[in-house]
Design a protein around this motif. Structure first.
Motif, mmCIF file in Angstrom:
data_model
loop_
_atom_site.group_PDB
_atom_site.id
_atom_site.type_symbol
_atom_site.label_atom_id
_atom_site.label_comp_id
_atom_site.label_asym_id
_atom_site.label_seq_id
_atom_site.Cartn_x
_atom_site.Cartn_y
_atom_site.Cartn_z
ATOM 1 N N GLN A 1 3.679 -1.766 10.311
ATOM 2 C CA GLN A 1 4.958 -2.362 9.987
ATOM 3 C C GLN A 1 4.771 -3.796 9.470
ATOM 4 O O GLN A 1 5.482 -4.216 8.579
ATOM 5 N N ILE A 2 3.809 -4.508 10.053
ATOM 6 C CA ILE A 2 3.565 -5.881 9.587
ATOM 7 C C ILE A 2 3.110 -5.869 8.131
ATOM 8 O O ILE A 2 3.591 -6.666 7.315
ATOM 9 N N ALA A 3 2.186 -4.972 7.792
ATOM 10 C CA ALA A 3 1.702 -4.901 6.408
ATOM 11 C C ALA A 3 2.832 -4.541 5.447
ATOM 12 O O ALA A 3 2.926 -5.104 4.349
ATOM 13 N N ILE A 4 3.694 -3.628 5.860
ATOM 14 C CA ILE A 4 4.842 -3.259 5.015
ATOM 15 C C ILE A 4 5.740 -4.468 4.796
ATOM 16 O O ILE A 4 6.155 -4.747 3.663
ATOM 17 N N ALA A 40 2.310 1.272 -6.063
ATOM 18 C CA ALA A 40 1.618 -0.012 -5.946
ATOM 19 C C ALA A 40 1.863 -0.648 -4.578
ATOM 20 O O ALA A 40 0.950 -1.198 -3.961
ATOM 21 N N ILE A 41 3.099 -0.562 -4.097
ATOM 22 C CA ILE A 41 3.426 -1.089 -2.763
ATOM 23 C C ILE A 41 2.643 -0.324 -1.704
ATOM 24 O O ILE A 41 2.021 -0.928 -0.826
ATOM 25 N N ASP A 42 2.645 0.995 -1.784
ATOM 26 C CA ASP A 42 1.911 1.811 -0.811
ATOM 27 C C ASP A 42 0.414 1.506 -0.837
ATOM 28 O O ASP A 42 -0.222 1.409 0.212
ATOM 29 N N ALA A 43 -0.150 1.343 -2.016
ATOM 30 C CA ALA A 43 -1.575 1.033 -2.142
ATOM 31 C C ALA A 43 -1.894 -0.331 -1.543
ATOM 32 O O ALA A 43 -2.924 -0.503 -0.877
ATOM 33 N N THR A 49 -3.914 -2.908 5.472
ATOM 34 C CA THR A 49 -4.181 -2.242 6.747
ATOM 35 C C THR A 49 -5.674 -1.969 6.910
ATOM 36 O O THR A 49 -6.245 -2.231 7.972
ATOM 37 N N ASP A 50 -6.314 -1.466 5.871
ATOM 38 C CA ASP A 50 -7.755 -1.203 5.917
ATOM 39 C C ASP A 50 -8.547 -2.487 6.124
ATOM 40 O O ASP A 50 -9.500 -2.525 6.912
ATOM 41 N N LEU A 51 -8.156 -3.540 5.435
ATOM 42 C CA LEU A 51 -8.828 -4.829 5.567
ATOM 43 C C LEU A 51 -8.701 -5.376 6.988
ATOM 44 O O LEU A 51 -9.678 -5.852 7.579
ATOM 45 N N SER A 52 -7.516 -5.270 7.556
ATOM 46 C CA SER A 52 -7.290 -5.743 8.931
ATOM 47 C C SER A 52 -8.091 -4.934 9.936
ATOM 48 O O SER A 52 -8.658 -5.480 10.877
ATOM 49 N N TYR A 53 -8.154 -3.620 9.740
ATOM 50 C CA TYR A 53 -8.935 -2.761 10.622
ATOM 51 C C TYR A 53 -10.416 -3.149 10.580
ATOM 52 O O TYR A 53 -11.058 -3.292 11.627
ATOM 53 N N GLU A 54 -10.960 -3.302 9.387
ATOM 54 C CA GLU A 54 -12.375 -3.659 9.248
ATOM 55 C C GLU A 54 -12.661 -5.028 9.854
ATOM 56 O O GLU A 54 -13.704 -5.228 10.480
#
Length: 96
Positions: A1-4, A40-43, A49-54
């Motif tokens: 939700q934060i990333a959105i 583009a928004i979804d990507a 999200t991927d960056l934060s996870y890593e």
């Protein structure tokens, strides 16, 4: 939700620019934006999200020894004060 929210509401995207899309995407219908913009928004949300996870994974792996010490103390005592956590992690309290 934060990333959105970062992408749609607060315009915090290098790829989409500092533009808010929230007024166009709220309310359950995306008809106010193009399919290309929605993709583009979804990507961008996925990228963030991927960056934060890593980043979180890297930090946990880098500090695994501290994580293990903290976990062992929590298993033993169940609750810890901030002072106890700082002692286990060998971290000084920041001045206020």
């Amino acid at each position: 939700q934060i990333a959105i929210n970062m992408v749609e509401r607060w315009g915090m995207s290098d790829k989409l620019g500092f533009v808010t899309h929230r007024h166009l995407t709220s309310g359950g219908s995306d008809t106010a934006i193009s399919e290309e913009t929605r993709k583009a928004i979804d990507a961008e949300v996925k990228r963030l999200t991927d960056l934060s996870y890593e980043n979180a994974k890297r930090i946990l792996v880098q500090h695994r020894d501290k994580l293990d010490k903290l976990a062992a103390e929590l298993i033993d005592k169940e609750t810890l004060t901030g002072e106890q956590v700082r002692g286990i992690l060998n971290v000084k309290e920041k001045a206020r």
